[in-house]
Design a protein around this motif. Structure first.
Motif, PDB file in Angstrom:
ATOM      1  N   GLU A  18      -3.482  -1.729   8.350  1.00 15.65           N
ATOM      2  CA  GLU A  18      -2.509  -2.458   9.162  1.00 15.65           C
ATOM      3  C   GLU A  18      -3.201  -3.412  10.124  1.00 15.65           C
ATOM      4  O   GLU A  18      -2.705  -4.516  10.388  1.00 15.65           O
ATOM      5  CB  GLU A  18      -1.631  -1.470   9.929  1.00 15.65           C
ATOM      6  N   LYS A  77      -4.181   4.181   6.722  1.00 15.00           N
ATOM      7  CA  LYS A  77      -3.095   3.206   6.830  1.00 15.00           C
ATOM      8  C   LYS A  77      -3.251   2.355   8.087  1.00 15.00           C
ATOM      9  O   LYS A  77      -3.014   1.146   8.065  1.00 15.00           O
ATOM     10  CB  LYS A  77      -1.756   3.946   6.831  1.00 15.00           C
ATOM     11  N   SER A  78      -3.660   2.960   9.186  1.00 12.56           N
ATOM     12  CA  SER A  78      -3.811   2.228  10.442  1.00 12.56           C
ATOM     13  C   SER A  78      -4.882   1.151  10.332  1.00 12.56           C
ATOM     14  O   SER A  78      -4.728   0.042  10.863  1.00 12.56           O
ATOM     15  CB  SER A  78      -4.152   3.188  11.586  1.00 12.56           C
ATOM     16  N   ALA A  92       0.851  -1.187   0.000  1.00 15.06           N
ATOM     17  CA  ALA A  92       0.000   0.000   0.000  1.00 15.06           C
ATOM     18  C   ALA A  92       0.887   1.238   0.000  1.00 15.06           C
ATOM     19  O   ALA A  92       1.821   1.336   0.804  1.00 15.06           O
ATOM     20  CB  ALA A  92      -0.920   0.010   1.214  1.00 15.06           C
ATOM     21  N   VAL A 117       4.951   5.406   2.693  1.00 17.37           N
ATOM     22  CA  VAL A 117       4.345   6.731   2.795  1.00 17.37           C
ATOM     23  C   VAL A 117       5.231   7.712   2.038  1.00 17.37           C
ATOM     24  O   VAL A 117       6.420   7.840   2.329  1.00 17.37           O
ATOM     25  CB  VAL A 117       4.182   7.166   4.262  1.00 17.37           C
ATOM     26  N   ILE A 122      -4.092   9.782   5.820  1.00 16.58           N
ATOM     27  CA  ILE A 122      -3.095   8.802   6.211  1.00 16.58           C
ATOM     28  C   ILE A 122      -3.589   7.903   7.344  1.00 16.58           C
ATOM     29  O   ILE A 122      -3.065   6.793   7.543  1.00 16.58           O
ATOM     30  CB  ILE A 122      -1.777   9.522   6.611  1.00 16.58           C
ATOM     31  N   TRP A 151       0.894   5.445   0.210  1.00 18.37           N
ATOM     32  CA  TRP A 151       0.058   6.531   0.715  1.00 18.37           C
ATOM     33  C   TRP A 151       0.737   7.878   0.494  1.00 18.37           C
ATOM     34  O   TRP A 151       1.967   7.984   0.536  1.00 18.37           O
ATOM     35  CB  TRP A 151      -0.179   6.356   2.216  1.00 18.37           C
ATOM     36  N   HIS A 183       3.899  -1.166   3.611  1.00 18.73           N
ATOM     37  CA  HIS A 183       3.403   0.198   3.441  1.00 18.73           C
ATOM     38  C   HIS A 183       4.559   1.132   3.104  1.00 18.73           C
ATOM     39  O   HIS A 183       5.653   1.019   3.669  1.00 18.73           O
ATOM     40  CB  HIS A 183       2.716   0.695   4.717  1.00 18.73           C
TER      41      HIS A 183
END
Length: 282
Positions: free
Chosen positions: A245, A241-242, A227, A255, A238, A229, A253
């Motif tokens: 996860e 993302k959590s 992923a 970023v 953002i 971001w 991931h």
């Protein structure tokens, strides 16, 4: 969107079960296949820089326009999960794409790709998601209103969306991009009948979903997932993302600092580098 308008289209067309779909193959015929799925408002030209980067690595790249966008047809009906998965399944069958391809989705295309991978884990070799929708309903105040109130919502969408779309795209005019003229191309979508209804239908259906079950199914299948971001994304924040996860602890991931929701075309170099590392490892 008919034959005259399609004369300038790159690629080819397939008459599928729900309508004509515009698609394009790039790269060596013997390369490993990568399928690219775009998002809510920007058709497949959004992938220009990414596709070129993948082709340089030897991949065979298939991109296409979702119904209601680009050079594809504008069929009616709810643009929900089944609608988009049927288009993708039809196109893969029409083009003879064998199992074991890499599936890449951007924004709403990330939601479509995750849904497809969850439903067909044995067909997809790897899944790459760029600023993917699906971790929470993509519904701001205006979107909630147009979704909840059918007749008034349709009118509000026709009145308010063109201005909002132009304003949002115009804000990116001075940003670097791997797609020359992308702002003008994005705004030109407003010229075609069926574009705004397609966006509205997607807001009411596909983008109203939370895809926890899909991502947990992908994790259970052991499918490699990357992923990517944008650190400054205000469309898919953002914090998404959590959620991913939690649902798929094995996903990788990346970023991208300084990137907003246009990470696919404003920070193409960083995206290609992350994809290259992931594809070589997995």
């Amino acid at each position: 969107m008919g034959a005259a308008a399609r004369q300038s289209a790159p690629g080819d067309f397939a008459a599928l079960s729900q309508g004509v779909t515009h698609y394009r193959w790039q790269g060596p015929e013997n390369g490993s296949v990568v399928v690219l799925v775009h998002g809510l408002t920007t058709p497949s030209f959004v992938w220009q820089g990414v596709a070129e980067g993948l082709v340089q690595q030897g991949y065979r790249v298939l991109s296409y326009d979702l119904y209601g966008r680009g050079f594809s047809d504008r069929p009616g009906g709810a643009q929900d999960r089944a609608f988009f998965l049927r288009q993708l399944e039809d196109l893969l069958k029409d083009q003879g794409v064998a199992d074991g391809f890499t599936l890449v989705g951007y924004s709403m295309g990330g939601a479509i790709s995750a849904a497809f991978a969850a439903a067909n884990p044995g067909r997809v070799r790897r899944l790459i998601l760029l600023a993917p929708a699906g971790t929470e309903p993509l519904l701001g105040r205006m979107a909630r209103l147009v979704r909840a109130v059918p007749v008034l919502g349709d009118w509000l969408m026709q009145v308010s969306f063109p201005r909002a779309h132009r304003k949002g795209t115009e804000a990116e005019r001075d940003l670097p991009t791997s797609v020359p003229g992308i702002v003008d191309l994005q705004q030109a979508e407003l010229r075609w009948r069926g574009f705004i209804p397609a966006v509205l239908s997607s807001l009411r259906h596909m983008l109203g979903q939370v895809q926890e079950d899909d991502h947990r199914a992908v994790a259970a299948a052991g499918l490699p997932v990357l992923a990517i971001w944008g650190a400054g994304d205000t469309v898919i924040p953002i914090r998404a993302k959590s959620a991913l996860e939690r649902w798929n602890p094995g996903a990788q991931h990346v970023v991208v600092a300084g990137a907003g929701h246009g990470v696919t075309y404003t920070h193409t170099g960083e995206v290609i580098a992350a994809m290259r590392a992931f594809l070589s490892e997995s």
